[in-house]
Design a protein around this motif. Structure first.
Motif, PDB file in Angstrom:
ATOM      1  N   GLU A  55     -12.495  30.399  23.475  1.00 19.02           N
ATOM      2  CA  GLU A  55     -12.588  30.954  22.125  1.00 19.02           C
ATOM      3  C   GLU A  55     -11.664  30.157  21.208  1.00 19.02           C
ATOM      4  O   GLU A  55     -10.557  29.776  21.592  1.00 19.02           O
ATOM      5  CB  GLU A  55     -12.165  32.441  22.210  1.00 19.02           C
ATOM      6  N   GLY A 106     -14.527  35.703  21.922  1.00 17.90           N
ATOM      7  CA  GLY A 106     -13.855  36.695  21.078  1.00 17.90           C
ATOM      8  C   GLY A 106     -12.729  37.365  21.850  1.00 17.90           C
ATOM      9  O   GLY A 106     -11.981  36.729  22.594  1.00 17.90           O
ATOM     10  N   ASP A 138     -22.233  33.077  22.787  1.00 16.33           N
ATOM     11  CA  ASP A 138     -22.381  34.012  21.664  1.00 16.33           C
ATOM     12  C   ASP A 138     -21.693  33.400  20.441  1.00 16.33           C
ATOM     13  O   ASP A 138     -20.651  33.870  19.987  1.00 16.33           O
ATOM     14  CB  ASP A 138     -21.747  35.360  22.051  1.00 16.33           C
ATOM     15  N   PRO A 180     -20.983  31.804  16.476  1.00 20.75           N
ATOM     16  CA  PRO A 180     -21.156  32.357  15.129  1.00 20.75           C
ATOM     17  C   PRO A 180     -22.511  31.942  14.542  1.00 20.75           C
ATOM     18  O   PRO A 180     -23.256  31.196  15.177  1.00 20.75           O
ATOM     19  CB  PRO A 180     -19.994  31.751  14.334  1.00 20.75           C
ATOM     20  N   PHE A 215     -17.816  40.529  26.526  1.00 19.74           N
ATOM     21  CA  PHE A 215     -18.746  40.294  27.631  1.00 19.74           C
ATOM     22  C   PHE A 215     -17.996  39.915  28.915  1.00 19.74           C
ATOM     23  O   PHE A 215     -18.386  40.336  30.004  1.00 19.74           O
ATOM     24  CB  PHE A 215     -19.782  39.216  27.255  1.00 19.74           C
ATOM     25  N   TYR A 237     -17.341  31.251  23.417  1.00 17.89           N
ATOM     26  CA  TYR A 237     -17.225  32.019  22.166  1.00 17.89           C
ATOM     27  C   TYR A 237     -16.948  33.494  22.519  1.00 17.89           C
ATOM     28  O   TYR A 237     -17.664  34.399  22.111  1.00 17.89           O
ATOM     29  CB  TYR A 237     -18.507  31.927  21.331  1.00 17.89           C
ATOM     30  N   GLY A 288      -9.611  27.168  22.303  1.00 19.35           N
ATOM     31  CA  GLY A 288     -10.130  25.852  21.929  1.00 19.35           C
ATOM     32  C   GLY A 288     -11.584  25.929  21.555  1.00 19.35           C
ATOM     33  O   GLY A 288     -12.206  26.997  21.617  1.00 19.35           O
ATOM     34  N   LYS A 289     -12.124  24.771  21.162  1.00 21.22           N
ATOM     35  CA  LYS A 289     -13.548  24.699  20.865  1.00 21.22           C
ATOM     36  C   LYS A 289     -14.311  24.948  22.164  1.00 21.22           C
ATOM     37  O   LYS A 289     -13.841  24.579  23.246  1.00 21.22           O
ATOM     38  CB  LYS A 289     -13.901  23.319  20.328  1.00 21.22           C
ATOM     39  N   ALA A 290     -15.517  25.501  22.035  1.00 22.38           N
ATOM     40  CA  ALA A 290     -16.268  25.925  23.225  1.00 22.38           C
ATOM     41  C   ALA A 290     -16.383  24.813  24.269  1.00 22.38           C
ATOM     42  O   ALA A 290     -16.275  25.062  25.474  1.00 22.38           O
ATOM     43  CB  ALA A 290     -17.639  26.423  22.799  1.00 22.38           C
TER      44      ALA A 290
HETATM   45  C1  LIG Z   1     -20.286  36.132  17.269  1.00 18.43           C
HETATM   46  S1  LIG Z   1     -18.620  36.080  17.746  1.00 18.43           S
HETATM   47  C2  LIG Z   1     -18.758  36.617  19.416  1.00 18.43           C
HETATM   48  C3  LIG Z   1     -17.502  37.131  20.059  1.00 18.43           C
HETATM   49  C4  LIG Z   1     -17.670  37.916  21.352  1.00 18.43           C
HETATM   50  N1  LIG Z   1     -18.664  37.344  22.225  1.00 18.43           N
HETATM   51  C5  LIG Z   1     -17.966  39.370  21.082  1.00 18.43           C
HETATM   52  O1  LIG Z   1     -19.112  39.783  21.266  1.00 18.43           O
HETATM   53  O2  LIG Z   1     -17.059  40.091  20.683  1.00 18.43           O
HETATM   54  C6  LIG Z   1     -18.341  34.375  17.792  1.00 18.43           C
HETATM   55  C7  LIG Z   1     -16.950  33.954  18.203  1.00 18.43           C
HETATM   56  O3  LIG Z   1     -16.927  32.525  18.304  1.00 18.43           O
HETATM   57  C8  LIG Z   1     -15.668  32.062  17.888  1.00 18.43           C
HETATM   58  N2  LIG Z   1     -15.868  30.633  17.560  1.00 18.43           N
HETATM   59  C9  LIG Z   1     -16.312  30.079  16.415  1.00 18.43           C
HETATM   60  N3  LIG Z   1     -16.439  28.741  16.559  1.00 18.43           N
HETATM   61  C10 LIG Z   1     -16.070  28.432  17.823  1.00 18.43           C
HETATM   62  C11 LIG Z   1     -15.995  27.221  18.566  1.00 18.43           C
HETATM   63  N4  LIG Z   1     -16.340  26.043  18.046  1.00 18.43           N
HETATM   64  N5  LIG Z   1     -15.585  27.289  19.840  1.00 18.43           N
HETATM   65  C12 LIG Z   1     -15.225  28.472  20.402  1.00 18.43           C
HETATM   66  N6  LIG Z   1     -15.261  29.648  19.748  1.00 18.43           N
HETATM   67  C13 LIG Z   1     -15.694  29.647  18.473  1.00 18.43           C
HETATM   68  C14 LIG Z   1     -15.300  32.983  16.752  1.00 18.43           C
HETATM   69  O4  LIG Z   1     -13.899  33.008  16.549  1.00 18.43           O
HETATM   70  C15 LIG Z   1     -15.855  34.330  17.230  1.00 18.43           C
HETATM   71  O5  LIG Z   1     -14.887  35.056  17.937  1.00 18.43           O
END
Ligand SMILES: C[S@@+](CC[C@H](N)C(=O)[O-])C[C@H]1O[C@@H](n2cnc3c(N)ncnc32)[C@H](O)[C@@H]1O
Length: 572
Positions: free
Chosen positions: A450, A431, A497, A499, A435, A429, A476-478
């Motif tokens: 991401e 973004g 990290d 959502p 990090f 995740y 892709g998905k995490a």
């Molecule tokens: C809370 S943000 C954190 C982003 C980054 N760590 C930061 O601090 O800038 C959560 C991120 O998870 C992504 N996201 C949501 N669902 C996801 C999934 N199933 N797999 C991967 N990423 C996902 C969102 O697009 C978002 O960018």
């Protein structure tokens, strides 16, 4: 005169859609006086031979709420309160079927109650109290939610809406203030009506303690096995935000436009969601809309407030052109002043058409130029610890820059990298790479994953921008990260990290199978974080081999009830 009466009754018909036994009333309005229907038939129409319309009964619809959402967490908080006071859920249940369908009963329930002791705070920042059920009803006790009430306040409230296990109230008067309450701390003129910043009258050190309590309760409710087994570390103190006001680099004011504009349509409110009616603060005006008209937001940065003022002015002359409501994006954009002058691109403009700019001097004497971007696709820049991060203004980026160096340092310190080994990092995740890029110099390789392709594009670009060559990002998905991961698991740490909804079971199961040496779980919803750790440790194949080293909050949002949680886990 006759015409006037007719139009008044039409307006009532449109506004008060709930009818029962010849009366109209609002379900949630402060005034529940029944309004009589006009008795006369409209002129010139024959008396109807049709049987009278069947009166529709109202039912309390069960909603499917995510247990870790504010509404879901409230259910746990109510149950906990009942246990503490020796009450069963039956003791506090409201007869919704009767309340919804009998206006005279409803008036008994939706009443003023004096001398109410606020007992504690919900994780949503509202006061919670127990009140006696209304006179002449079978309800023994009720759980009252009192926005802006603080533990220890004795207050007068007006119950205005019933739910099966609680009632919503307006705070009418503070009869005796809580020792936590210091009204001289409140600078915002919208306090008491705006839905944000409920903690303003509370000293900052106390706000941090309350946020720690929120995390303790989150684990109590969502990680009962970990709590009972003593596997949770002592909850750490909440890390303060260096800025307690003027910290938010993004705000999203909005407005609503009625479907049908009447002739007397006036400029709608432009601001943020309202909460309650501010009767207890006679100095501020009641709002009759779900949106509070806001001219300045004290937690927004200076340039964000300039943008708010510009966009409000623009709205004043354009609101008639809108056919529906909208949300306006205000996102801070940073440029080092030493850079060759750059075209800042689109940004919020003042009345003369110039893009508004603000120069900010940093503690080291360097200067930055700030603009306020309103276009979601516009690229904005943030500078954190000297690293530049660019991303689309409408995509996710943290909203309080002042605390980011502290959390990055905390994450780096807790990775506890082996000075003699090869260290690898997975940033799930990720973004736009905050990090990954911030920690890249301490490890051999970082892989970020991401779901947003746009964010991945910027994460890759940001690595290049900061001359970092050991980062790779995949879309892709995490859980995609585990498909063909080549990193040595005993030397790999993982940052999560997600959502607000947290991680799903598929991801947590694969994470456990991968068995990294360290996991740092950052979350803006400590309830879903607690649920995920409970699942990971107790329900996945290798979860039992992990120890939770620490859990603590970071105060990303001073004056509000929100808290960011960071949990550190090590393979034993
Ligand atoms: C809370 S943000 C954190 C982003 C980054 N760590 C930061 O601090 O800038 C959560 C991120 O998870 C992504 N996201 C949501 N669902 C996801 C999934 N199933 N797999 C991967 N990423 C996902 C969102 O697009 C978002 O960018």
């Amino acid at each position: 005169m006759h015409l006037l009466k007719r139009s008044v009754s039409i307006i009532y018909n449109l506004r008060f859609q709930s009818s029962f036994l010849g009366s109209f009333y609002t379900m949630s309005s402060a005034s529940l006086e029944p309004i009589s229907l006009p008795q006369k038939r409209p002129l010139g129409r024959p008396e109807s031979t049709k049987p009278p319309k069947k009166i529709k009964r109202k039912y309390n619809k069960k909603k499917n709420v995510d247990p870790t959402s504010p509404g879901g967490v409230l259910g746990f908080e109510i149950e906990h309160l009942c246990k503490e006071h020796g009450l069963s859920l039956a003791d506090i249940s409201n007869p919704m079927d009767v309340i919804l369908n009998d206006s005279s009963i409803q008036q008994k329930y939706h009443r003023i109650v004096d001398e109410v002791n606020v007992l504690s705070l919900t994780s949503n920042g509202d006061g919670i109290a127990l009140i006696d059920g209304p006179a002449e009803t079978n309800t023994k006790k009720q759980v009252a939610i009192v926005p802006f009430g603080l533990p220890g306040d004795v207050v007068s409230i007006k119950v205005f809406k019933s739910h099966p296990l609680h009632v919503e109230c307006d705070l009418l008067k503070i009869l005796s203030p809580s020792s936590m309450r210091n009204d001289s701390l409140v600078d915002c003129k919208y306090f008491g009506v705006c839905s944000g910043c409920q903690y303003q009258p509370i000293e900052y050190a106390q706000q941090l303690l309350l946020k720690r309590d929120t995390i303790v309760n989150a684990y109590k409710f969502f990680a009962p096995i970990l709590t009972a087994s003593g596997k949770l570390p002592d909850m750490g103190s909440t890390v303060p935000s260096p800025l307690q006001y003027s910290y938010r680099t993004k705000l999203t004011p909005h407005f609503e436009i009625p479907r049908r504009k009447t002739q007397d349509f006036q400029k709608p409110s432009f601001g943020f969601g309202s909460k309650g009616r501010p009767k207890f603060r006679p100095e501020i005006v009641d709002v009759n809309s779900s949106i509070v008209d806001i001219e300045e937001c004290l937690i927004g940065t200076s340039i964000i407030n300039t943008g708010l003022s510009n966009e409000r002015k623009k709205f004043e002359s354009t609101y008639n052109n809108y056919k529906r409501g909208a949300t306006i994006l205000l996102r801070e954009n940073t440029t080092p002043v030493a850079d060759p002058p750059v075209e800042t691109g689109e940004g919020s403009r003042d009345g003369t058409g110039e893009i508004s700019k603000a120069e900010v001097e940093l503690p080291d004497g360097s200067k930055q130029l700030k603009t306020c971007v309103t276009e979601p696709r516009q690229i904005v820049t943030e500078i954190i610890n000297g690293n530049k991060f660019q991303f689309s203004a409408g995509e996710f980026f943290q909203n309080n820059n002042s605390i980011l160096p502290d959390i990055i340092k905390y994450v780096q310190d807790n990775l506890k990298l082996d000075p003699n080994g090869e260290n690898y990092l997975v940033d799930a995740y990720c973004g736009s790479g905050l990090f990954s890029i911030s920690c890249a110099s301490s490890v051999k390789k970082v892989i970020g994953v991401e779901i947003s392709a746009d964010s991945v594009k910027f994460a890759t670009h940001n690595a290049e921008l900061n001359n970092i060559e050991n980062c790779e990002f995949i879309t892709g998905k995490a859980e995609k990260i585990f498909a063909d991961i080549q990193l040595p698991r005993d030397q790999t740490s993982i940052i999560l990290d997600p959502p607000r909804k947290g991680c799903d079971d598929v991801f947590l199961t694969q994470l456990s199978e991968f068995k990294p040496k360290k996991i740092i779980y950052i979350s803006c919803n400590v309830h879903s974080q607690a649920r995920d750790l409970e699942y990971f440790i107790n329900n996945t194949s290798n979860g039992f081999q992990y120890r939770i080293d620490s859990i603590r909050g970071f105060d990303f949002f001073p004056q509000t009830h929100h808290v960011e949680g960071v949990a550190v886990l090590s393979l034993i």
